[in-house]
Scaffold this motif. Sequence first.
Motif, PDB file in Angstrom:
ATOM      1  N   SER A   1     -45.446 -11.976 -72.445  1.00  0.00           N
ATOM      2  CA  SER A   1     -45.306 -10.597 -73.079  1.00  0.00           C
ATOM      3  C   SER A   1     -43.907 -10.094 -73.265  1.00  0.00           C
ATOM      4  O   SER A   1     -42.784 -10.881 -72.556  1.00  0.00           O
ATOM      5  CB  SER A   1     -45.763  -9.588 -71.901  1.00  0.00           C
TER       6      SER A   1
ATOM      7  N   VAL B   1     -46.764  -5.827 -67.403  1.00  0.00           N
ATOM      8  CA  VAL B   1     -47.797  -5.643 -68.364  1.00  0.00           C
ATOM      9  C   VAL B   1     -49.120  -6.102 -67.938  1.00  0.00           C
ATOM     10  O   VAL B   1     -50.264  -5.851 -68.434  1.00  0.00           O
ATOM     11  CB  VAL B   1     -47.653  -5.705 -69.740  1.00  0.00           C
TER      12      VAL B   1
ATOM     13  N   GLU C   1     -55.108  -6.719 -74.953  1.00  0.00           N
ATOM     14  CA  GLU C   1     -54.499  -5.351 -74.693  1.00  0.00           C
ATOM     15  C   GLU C   1     -54.864  -5.225 -73.037  1.00  0.00           C
ATOM     16  O   GLU C   1     -56.109  -5.157 -72.918  1.00  0.00           O
ATOM     17  CB  GLU C   1     -55.176  -4.748 -75.698  1.00  0.00           C
ATOM     18  N   ASN C   2     -53.986  -4.939 -72.363  1.00  0.00           N
ATOM     19  CA  ASN C   2     -54.260  -4.699 -71.006  1.00  0.00           C
ATOM     20  C   ASN C   2     -54.279  -3.203 -70.385  1.00  0.00           C
ATOM     21  O   ASN C   2     -53.042  -2.381 -71.169  1.00  0.00           O
ATOM     22  CB  ASN C   2     -53.332  -5.644 -69.835  1.00  0.00           C
TER      23      ASN C   2
ATOM     24  N   THR D   1     -50.171  -7.172 -73.810  1.00  0.00           N
ATOM     25  CA  THR D   1     -49.224  -5.808 -73.885  1.00  0.00           C
ATOM     26  C   THR D   1     -50.373  -4.699 -73.534  1.00  0.00           C
ATOM     27  O   THR D   1     -51.433  -4.930 -73.143  1.00  0.00           O
ATOM     28  CB  THR D   1     -48.897  -5.618 -75.320  1.00  0.00           C
ATOM     29  N   THR D   2     -49.759  -3.690 -73.169  1.00  0.00           N
ATOM     30  CA  THR D   2     -50.397  -2.300 -72.800  1.00  0.00           C
ATOM     31  C   THR D   2     -50.503  -1.674 -74.159  1.00  0.00           C
ATOM     32  O   THR D   2     -49.484  -2.037 -74.861  1.00  0.00           O
ATOM     33  CB  THR D   2     -49.630  -1.674 -71.747  1.00  0.00           C
TER      34      THR D   2
ATOM     35  N   ALA E   1     -44.159  -0.982 -74.815  1.00  0.00           N
ATOM     36  CA  ALA E   1     -44.391  -2.262 -74.595  1.00  0.00           C
ATOM     37  C   ALA E   1     -44.835  -2.903 -75.733  1.00  0.00           C
ATOM     38  O   ALA E   1     -44.643  -4.130 -76.137  1.00  0.00           O
ATOM     39  CB  ALA E   1     -45.837  -2.169 -73.706  1.00  0.00           C
TER      40      ALA E   1
ATOM     41  N   GLN F   1     -49.211   0.921 -74.824  1.00  0.00           N
ATOM     42  CA  GLN F   1     -47.716   1.896 -74.733  1.00  0.00           C
ATOM     43  C   GLN F   1     -46.845   1.655 -75.777  1.00  0.00           C
ATOM     44  O   GLN F   1     -46.507   0.456 -75.901  1.00  0.00           O
ATOM     45  CB  GLN F   1     -47.267   1.924 -73.260  1.00  0.00           C
TER      46      GLN F   1
ATOM     47  N   LYS G   1     -42.403  -7.332 -72.644  1.00  0.00           N
ATOM     48  CA  LYS G   1     -42.187  -6.139 -71.423  1.00  0.00           C
ATOM     49  C   LYS G   1     -42.650  -6.767 -70.161  1.00  0.00           C
ATOM     50  O   LYS G   1     -43.727  -7.286 -70.341  1.00  0.00           O
ATOM     51  CB  LYS G   1     -42.608  -4.952 -71.689  1.00  0.00           C
TER      52      LYS G   1
ATOM     53  N   CYS H   1     -43.761  -6.389 -77.276  1.00  0.00           N
ATOM     54  CA  CYS H   1     -44.836  -7.172 -77.806  1.00  0.00           C
ATOM     55  C   CYS H   1     -44.382  -8.143 -79.167  1.00  0.00           C
ATOM     56  O   CYS H   1     -44.616  -9.233 -79.193  1.00  0.00           O
ATOM     57  CB  CYS H   1     -45.984  -6.666 -77.706  1.00  0.00           C
TER      58      CYS H   1
END
Length: 353
Positions: free
Chosen positions: A104, A109, A267-268, A236-237, A242, A239, A106, A246
């Motif tokens: 990732s 995440v 997508e988490n 990634t989230t 993030a 957001q 970021k 990503c």
Amino acid sequence: MSVTKEAILAALSHVDDPDLKKDLVTLNMIKNIQVEDTKVQFDVELTTPACPMKDMIQNACVNAVQHFVSKDLEVTPNMTSRVTTNRQEKEVLPGVKNIIAVASGKGGVGKSTVAVNLARSLADSGASVGILDADIYGPSLPTMFGLQGEKPGQVEGKMEPLVKDGIKVISIGFLVDENQAIVWRGPMASSAIKQFTTDVNWGELDYLILDLPPGTGDIHLTIAKQVPVSGSVIVTTPQSVALADCKKAVNMFLNPNINVPVFGIVENMSYFSPEDQPDKRYYLFGKDGGKEIAEQFNLPLLGQIPLVESIRTSGDNGTAIEKTETVKAAYDQLAGELARQVAITNSVASLSN
Ligand SMILES: Nc1ncnc2c1ncn2[C@@H]1O[C@H](COP(=O)(O)OP(=O)(O)OP(=O)(O)O)[C@@H](O)[C@H]1O
Ligand SMILES: [Mg+2]
């Protein structure tokens, strides 16, 4: 009634693998045809035990034989699998078919959580799986597998991975005190990761998952150069901060100097549903951000994982998520999608070789 094996094969040549876009006979997936009166049996060798289309292919085989040969036949396809590989060079990790980096841009995440649950779901499906903690500065796997304080053994000068729930696990956290690794300089961290691939007896594995540290720094470049990574999964989230990172991670892997395929986006923390209101979804970090990035890069969206307390507690306690929980199904589906993308990539590569 006299039914020949040729007739069965001819019938099965009408069944296509929906991903590989060829029929099962051409793909050499049909083995051991046996006919006894009205009973027909054969093996269907899939490219992964985690194949999400297993039931669909099984039904299609039964229907094809009954339609093209005789509706009075009792047809039993035995669904088996042999995981494919795209690896040519086998100097490093010779017994490992597919090496999958979970990354990732970021931090925080949910890479490690996704990596561990992917490993668990792939292993549950029947695949042989290992996981390598490539986060030298912040190893998570000892805790997430409940293996704190355990030490890997040595056999003939090679380190033996620890095994938990059928998964082989290696982490710097098993070897040195966490505080010690944190002061290591870059080259030492890189050489530790290299040793995890050359000096560990991983044996035969269908999938080796690499849990990468956050970011797109030097250590990632070193890993991409030193470890024959088959492809990556980017977590990634939804957001926006993030998502920006990503994109950097996707671009890093796709950069011609690195050239590691991206199997897809996960997508988490996609949404939160309160336990007493399971039909309600709160999009705490925004909605569909990962999905949109996947679309932008024309990459598969492998899954959307909700924010659920038991995901955190299972990680903290080093235990598997209960089979009865719906999040277990979400991870199984994610693993199936990933295994599918790996098989497609391997198949495309074998055609162009
Ligand atoms: N879907 C989820 N639902 C609930 N908690 C989650 C979920 N995913 C991850 N977490 C929790 O969020 C925290 C961060 O997750 P994790 O350690 O997997 O992230 P990471 O990306 O590996 O972090 P780092 O960048 O530090 O390596 C952990 O406490 C984990 O249990
Ligand atoms: Mg992590």
